[in-house]
Design a protein around this motif. Sequence first.
Motif, PDB file in Angstrom:
ATOM      1  N   ILE A  48      -7.708 -73.864  49.378  1.00 27.06           N
ATOM      2  CA  ILE A  48      -9.111 -73.527  49.624  1.00 27.06           C
ATOM      3  C   ILE A  48      -9.918 -73.639  48.336  1.00 27.06           C
ATOM      4  O   ILE A  48      -9.526 -73.126  47.289  1.00 27.06           O
ATOM      5  CB  ILE A  48      -9.250 -72.102  50.201  1.00 27.06           C
ATOM      6  N   LEU A  49     -11.058 -74.320  48.457  1.00 29.10           N
ATOM      7  CA  LEU A  49     -12.006 -74.428  47.349  1.00 29.10           C
ATOM      8  C   LEU A  49     -13.218 -73.568  47.702  1.00 29.10           C
ATOM      9  O   LEU A  49     -13.895 -73.825  48.696  1.00 29.10           O
ATOM     10  CB  LEU A  49     -12.428 -75.886  47.146  1.00 29.10           C
ATOM     11  N   PHE A  50     -13.437 -72.536  46.908  1.00 28.90           N
ATOM     12  CA  PHE A  50     -14.601 -71.670  47.070  1.00 28.90           C
ATOM     13  C   PHE A  50     -15.672 -72.145  46.101  1.00 28.90           C
ATOM     14  O   PHE A  50     -15.513 -72.013  44.884  1.00 28.90           O
ATOM     15  CB  PHE A  50     -14.245 -70.209  46.767  1.00 28.90           C
ATOM     16  N   ASP A  51     -16.741 -72.711  46.633  1.00 29.93           N
ATOM     17  CA  ASP A  51     -17.840 -73.193  45.802  1.00 29.93           C
ATOM     18  C   ASP A  51     -18.897 -72.093  45.714  1.00 29.93           C
ATOM     19  O   ASP A  51     -19.680 -71.881  46.641  1.00 29.93           O
ATOM     20  CB  ASP A  51     -18.428 -74.468  46.393  1.00 29.93           C
ATOM     21  N   THR A  84      -5.987 -71.339  45.584  1.00 27.74           N
ATOM     22  CA  THR A  84      -7.433 -71.249  45.768  1.00 27.74           C
ATOM     23  C   THR A  84      -8.097 -71.597  44.447  1.00 27.74           C
ATOM     24  O   THR A  84      -7.693 -71.130  43.385  1.00 27.74           O
ATOM     25  CB  THR A  84      -7.883 -69.846  46.239  1.00 27.74           C
ATOM     26  N   ALA A  85      -9.108 -72.444  44.554  1.00 31.76           N
ATOM     27  CA  ALA A  85      -9.886 -72.833  43.384  1.00 31.76           C
ATOM     28  C   ALA A  85     -11.301 -72.300  43.571  1.00 31.76           C
ATOM     29  O   ALA A  85     -11.861 -72.373  44.670  1.00 31.76           O
ATOM     30  CB  ALA A  85      -9.906 -74.350  43.242  1.00 31.76           C
ATOM     31  N   TYR A  86     -11.841 -71.760  42.516  1.00 29.62           N
ATOM     32  CA  TYR A  86     -13.195 -71.202  42.547  1.00 29.62           C
ATOM     33  C   TYR A  86     -14.074 -72.012  41.610  1.00 29.62           C
ATOM     34  O   TYR A  86     -13.719 -72.204  40.443  1.00 29.62           O
ATOM     35  CB  TYR A  86     -13.182 -69.733  42.091  1.00 29.62           C
ATOM     36  N   VAL A  87     -15.205 -72.490  42.113  1.00 28.14           N
ATOM     37  CA  VAL A  87     -16.194 -73.164  41.284  1.00 28.14           C
ATOM     38  C   VAL A  87     -17.295 -72.144  41.036  1.00 28.14           C
ATOM     39  O   VAL A  87     -18.045 -71.786  41.948  1.00 28.14           O
ATOM     40  CB  VAL A  87     -16.761 -74.421  41.973  1.00 28.14           C
ATOM     41  N   ILE A  88     -17.319 -71.636  39.803  1.00 26.59           N
ATOM     42  CA  ILE A  88     -18.262 -70.568  39.457  1.00 26.59           C
ATOM     43  C   ILE A  88     -18.864 -70.861  38.089  1.00 26.59           C
ATOM     44  O   ILE A  88     -18.148 -70.925  37.090  1.00 26.59           O
ATOM     45  CB  ILE A  88     -17.561 -69.189  39.399  1.00 26.59           C
ATOM     46  N   SER A  89     -20.168 -71.034  38.060  1.00 27.95           N
ATOM     47  CA  SER A  89     -20.844 -71.251  36.776  1.00 27.95           C
ATOM     48  C   SER A  89     -21.552 -69.988  36.283  1.00 27.95           C
ATOM     49  O   SER A  89     -21.757 -69.817  35.092  1.00 27.95           O
ATOM     50  CB  SER A  89     -21.847 -72.405  36.897  1.00 27.95           C
ATOM     51  N   ASN A  90     -21.866 -69.089  37.190  1.00 24.07           N
ATOM     52  CA  ASN A  90     -22.593 -67.864  36.861  1.00 24.07           C
ATOM     53  C   ASN A  90     -21.625 -66.794  36.326  1.00 24.07           C
ATOM     54  O   ASN A  90     -20.706 -66.381  37.043  1.00 24.07           O
ATOM     55  CB  ASN A  90     -23.302 -67.370  38.133  1.00 24.07           C
TER      56      ASN A  90
END
Length: 129
Positions: A48-51, A84-90
């Motif tokens: 799962i990729l959580f954007d 699980t991969a998380y794309v988080i810039s904040n």
Amino acid sequence: MKPYAEIDESKFPIIYVRFTGQKSTDENFQAYLDGNKNCYRHQKKLAILFDASKASLPSFKHQKMQADWLKENEDLMREYCLGTAYVISNPAVRMILKGIFALQKQPVPYEIFGRKEDAELWLKSRLEN
């Protein structure tokens, strides 16, 4: 009800969860959690990729709901989720994620990325191994 997140299974076994930027409410956050559980209905290996590029900060109540969900679904995740991969810039959203994992440890391997492409490469490597 405006969704807190949208779940896209069109590229299964990678599932994309995109946070919409909507404020979390009891209704839309529960729908998000129910949608996450529904991803396991096929009982097949997945990743799962959580954007979270557009994620709003969930209330503490909803963070606790997420932690409880992780605990309740730990066995299901361990059996079928390869990562699980998380794309988080904040940075604030990163802190919230760490807070959730302090309440309940993430039961499967995970990484946090700044770019979606890097997250996808990591998930593909998890699926291949």
